[in-house]
Design a protein around this motif. Structure first.
Motif, mmCIF file in Angstrom:
data_model
loop_
_atom_site.group_PDB
_atom_site.id
_atom_site.type_symbol
_atom_site.label_atom_id
_atom_site.label_comp_id
_atom_site.label_asym_id
_atom_site.label_seq_id
_atom_site.Cartn_x
_atom_site.Cartn_y
_atom_site.Cartn_z
ATOM 1 N N LYS A 155 -7.321 -6.707 2.100
ATOM 2 C CA LYS A 155 -7.426 -5.267 2.050
ATOM 3 C C LYS A 155 -8.992 -5.338 2.716
ATOM 4 C CE LYS A 155 -6.371 -2.639 -1.266
ATOM 5 N NZ LYS A 155 -6.019 -2.229 -2.500
ATOM 6 N N ARG A 156 -9.855 -6.293 2.314
ATOM 7 C CA ARG A 156 -11.281 -6.097 3.021
ATOM 8 C C ARG A 156 -11.478 -6.309 4.364
ATOM 9 N NH1 ARG A 156 -12.007 -8.835 -2.409
ATOM 10 N NH2 ARG A 156 -11.732 -10.840 -1.633
ATOM 11 N N VAL A 157 -10.371 -6.773 4.868
ATOM 12 C CA VAL A 157 -10.441 -6.986 6.329
ATOM 13 C C VAL A 157 -9.869 -5.430 7.026
ATOM 14 C CG1 VAL A 157 -9.592 -8.457 8.316
ATOM 15 C CG2 VAL A 157 -10.156 -9.429 6.282
ATOM 16 N N SER A 158 -8.815 -5.118 6.533
ATOM 17 C CA SER A 158 -8.305 -3.889 6.973
ATOM 18 C C SER A 158 -6.930 -3.215 6.050
ATOM 19 C CB SER A 158 -7.329 -4.086 8.502
ATOM 20 O OG SER A 158 -6.083 -4.415 8.168
ATOM 21 N N ARG A 159 -6.899 -2.132 6.081
ATOM 22 C CA ARG A 159 -5.753 -1.653 5.593
ATOM 23 C C ARG A 159 -4.497 -2.174 5.946
ATOM 24 N NH1 ARG A 159 -5.963 4.538 6.686
ATOM 25 N NH2 ARG A 159 -3.889 4.411 5.475
ATOM 26 N N PRO A 160 -3.564 -2.365 4.977
ATOM 27 C CA PRO A 160 -2.376 -3.043 5.684
ATOM 28 C C PRO A 160 -1.562 -1.971 6.505
ATOM 29 C CG PRO A 160 -1.905 -2.138 3.378
ATOM 30 C CD PRO A 160 -3.390 -1.823 3.560
ATOM 31 N N LEU A 161 -0.627 -2.464 7.379
ATOM 32 C CA LEU A 161 0.472 -1.729 8.079
ATOM 33 C C LEU A 161 1.694 -1.690 7.321
ATOM 34 C CD1 LEU A 161 1.855 -0.747 10.631
ATOM 35 C CD2 LEU A 161 2.230 -3.066 11.481
ATOM 36 N N ARG A 162 2.167 -0.811 7.180
ATOM 37 C CA ARG A 162 3.447 -0.510 6.005
ATOM 38 C C ARG A 162 4.613 -0.345 7.047
ATOM 39 N NH1 ARG A 162 -0.659 2.588 3.579
ATOM 40 N NH2 ARG A 162 0.443 4.507 4.152
ATOM 41 N N LEU A 163 5.567 -1.290 7.123
ATOM 42 C CA LEU A 163 6.774 -0.951 7.891
ATOM 43 C C LEU A 163 7.924 -0.502 7.098
ATOM 44 C CD1 LEU A 163 6.558 -4.055 10.660
ATOM 45 C CD2 LEU A 163 5.778 -1.523 10.695
ATOM 46 N N ALA A 164 8.533 0.520 7.398
ATOM 47 C CA ALA A 164 9.717 1.103 6.722
ATOM 48 C C ALA A 164 10.928 0.272 6.691
ATOM 49 C CB ALA A 164 9.842 2.624 6.842
ATOM 50 N N ASP A 165 10.999 -0.625 7.972
ATOM 51 C CA ASP A 165 12.219 -1.474 8.234
ATOM 52 C C ASP A 165 12.489 -2.233 6.699
ATOM 53 O OD1 ASP A 165 12.567 -1.275 11.275
ATOM 54 O OD2 ASP A 165 10.733 -0.833 10.555
ATOM 55 N N LYS A 166 13.560 -2.605 6.265
ATOM 56 C CA LYS A 166 13.583 -3.404 5.063
ATOM 57 C C LYS A 166 13.963 -4.872 5.309
ATOM 58 C CE LYS A 166 14.853 0.447 2.075
ATOM 59 N NZ LYS A 166 14.079 1.460 2.895
ATOM 60 N N ALA A 167 13.212 -5.693 4.530
ATOM 61 C CA ALA A 167 13.483 -6.970 4.386
ATOM 62 C C ALA A 167 14.434 -7.029 3.301
ATOM 63 C CB ALA A 167 12.137 -7.817 4.124
ATOM 64 N N VAL A 168 15.161 -7.916 3.199
ATOM 65 C CA VAL A 168 16.305 -8.154 2.382
ATOM 66 C C VAL A 168 16.169 -9.291 1.605
ATOM 67 C CG1 VAL A 168 18.709 -8.101 1.728
ATOM 68 C CG2 VAL A 168 18.020 -6.872 3.665
ATOM 69 N N THR A 169 15.926 -9.341 0.230
ATOM 70 C CA THR A 169 15.642 -10.379 -0.623
ATOM 71 C C THR A 169 16.921 -10.335 -1.939
ATOM 72 O OG1 THR A 169 13.838 -11.579 -1.585
ATOM 73 C CG2 THR A 169 14.207 -9.474 -2.329
ATOM 74 N N SER A 170 17.047 -11.742 -2.140
ATOM 75 C CA SER A 170 18.105 -11.893 -3.208
ATOM 76 C C SER A 170 17.715 -11.655 -4.522
ATOM 77 C CB SER A 170 18.391 -13.449 -2.905
ATOM 78 O OG SER A 170 18.996 -14.138 -4.266
ATOM 79 N N GLY A 171 18.383 -10.799 -5.261
ATOM 80 C CA GLY A 171 18.214 -10.615 -6.533
ATOM 81 C C GLY A 171 18.664 -11.657 -7.610
ATOM 82 N N ARG A 172 18.822 -12.886 -7.211
ATOM 83 C CA ARG A 172 18.949 -14.024 -8.074
ATOM 84 C C ARG A 172 18.263 -14.035 -9.241
ATOM 85 N NH1 ARG A 172 18.548 -19.290 -4.147
ATOM 86 N NH2 ARG A 172 16.183 -19.158 -3.898
ATOM 87 N N ARG A 173 16.918 -13.900 -8.889
ATOM 88 C CA ARG A 173 16.047 -14.598 -10.143
ATOM 89 C C ARG A 173 15.988 -13.236 -11.204
ATOM 90 N NH1 ARG A 173 11.953 -12.983 -6.188
ATOM 91 N NH2 ARG A 173 10.575 -11.286 -6.950
ATOM 92 N N TRP A 174 16.444 -12.073 -10.692
ATOM 93 C CA TRP A 174 16.419 -11.000 -11.676
ATOM 94 C C TRP A 174 17.583 -10.944 -12.412
ATOM 95 C CZ3 TRP A 174 14.140 -9.743 -6.808
ATOM 96 C CH2 TRP A 174 12.610 -9.101 -6.999
#
Length: 243
Positions: A187-206
């Motif tokens: 964040k000290r280098v630049s603001r983040p690029l926020r991409l609305a496309d969704k990565a899909v992660t496993s809910g197994r640990r939850w």
């Protein structure tokens, strides 16, 4: 770092645009499917690097069939991802957990988004896959929190230009919260690029630990980290709760 092997990336002309770095530990059940999802990126000239943290199963052997490079590094995502970054040839580094899948055309979205925005790093929104009806709610608030704070987590498939990653000091050698710590530095280098496309992660640990219990645990750990608790002690507590 040992066990470095290369396959087809060595013969490609020029450097790849994106290096996908996958830290893995005992992921033999799913690593082949993860890498199969990344095959289209490889066909478009990007590279995939798997860094094993000392698996006791066949993860490295399976990964060698479908990655450009398989390496080993001391166990721990920070250590493994830094090792992968040191081997990477791409201009953009994409850090992908072994239980997370990228959205379609992720490479184009990243490269076009960084070029158009002038940002140095970013992440995707996330969708959590699983049986619990609470997982979409958790994902909604994860994405909302990330937009508000500018902090990304590993589940969101963080990416950064190589020079920004180096300027930020790489992943700090933490046993937990390494993604949050790197986000703060980036964040000290630049603001983040926020991409609305969704990565899909496993809910197994939850689901393995209990969804509500995991949400409360992670919230408490992040709060303690924010107020300066040692990540090593947080990691020991997290591992104890996981057991």
């Amino acid at each position: 770092m040992t066990g470095h092997s290369t396959t087809s990336s060595a013969s490609r002309p020029g450097a790849p645009g994106i290096s996908v770095i996958v830290p893995a530990l005992n992921e033999a059940q799913g690593i082949a499917a993860v890498l199969a999802e990344l095959a289209p990126l490889r066909s478009r000239g990007h590279e995939v690097i798997v860094v094993d943290g000392g698996s006791s199963d066949d993860t490295p052997a399976l990964a060698r069939r479908a990655a450009d490079c398989v390496a080993s590094a001391p166990r721990g995502r920070a250590s493994q991802m830094n090792a992968g970054a040191a081997l990477a040839r791409g201009e953009v580094l994409l850090f992908l957990h072994a239980d997370t899948r990228l959205p379609e055309n992720a490479d184009a979205r990243i490269l076009q988004g960084l070029a158009a925005s002038g940002r140095a790093w970013g992440r995707f929104d996330v969708r959590i896959e699983g049986e619990s009806v609470f997982l979409p709610v958790i994902a909604f608030f994860m994405n909302l929190r990330s937009r508000a704070s500018g902090i990304a987590t590993g589940d969101q498939a963080m990416f950064a230009r190589r020079d920004a990653f180096e300027r930020a000091g790489r992943f700090p050698p933490l046993e937990l919260m390494e993604d949050i710590a790197l986000s703060r530095s980036l964040k000290r280098v630049s603001r983040p690029l926020r991409l609305a496309d969704k990565a899909v992660t496993s809910g197994r640990r939850w689901e393995r630990r209990g969804v509500l219990r995991t949400v409360l645990l992670m919230g408490w750990l992040r709060l303690r980290f924010f107020f300066g608790a040692e990540p090593a002690s947080l990691a020991r507590f997290y591992d104890g709760e996981r057991g």
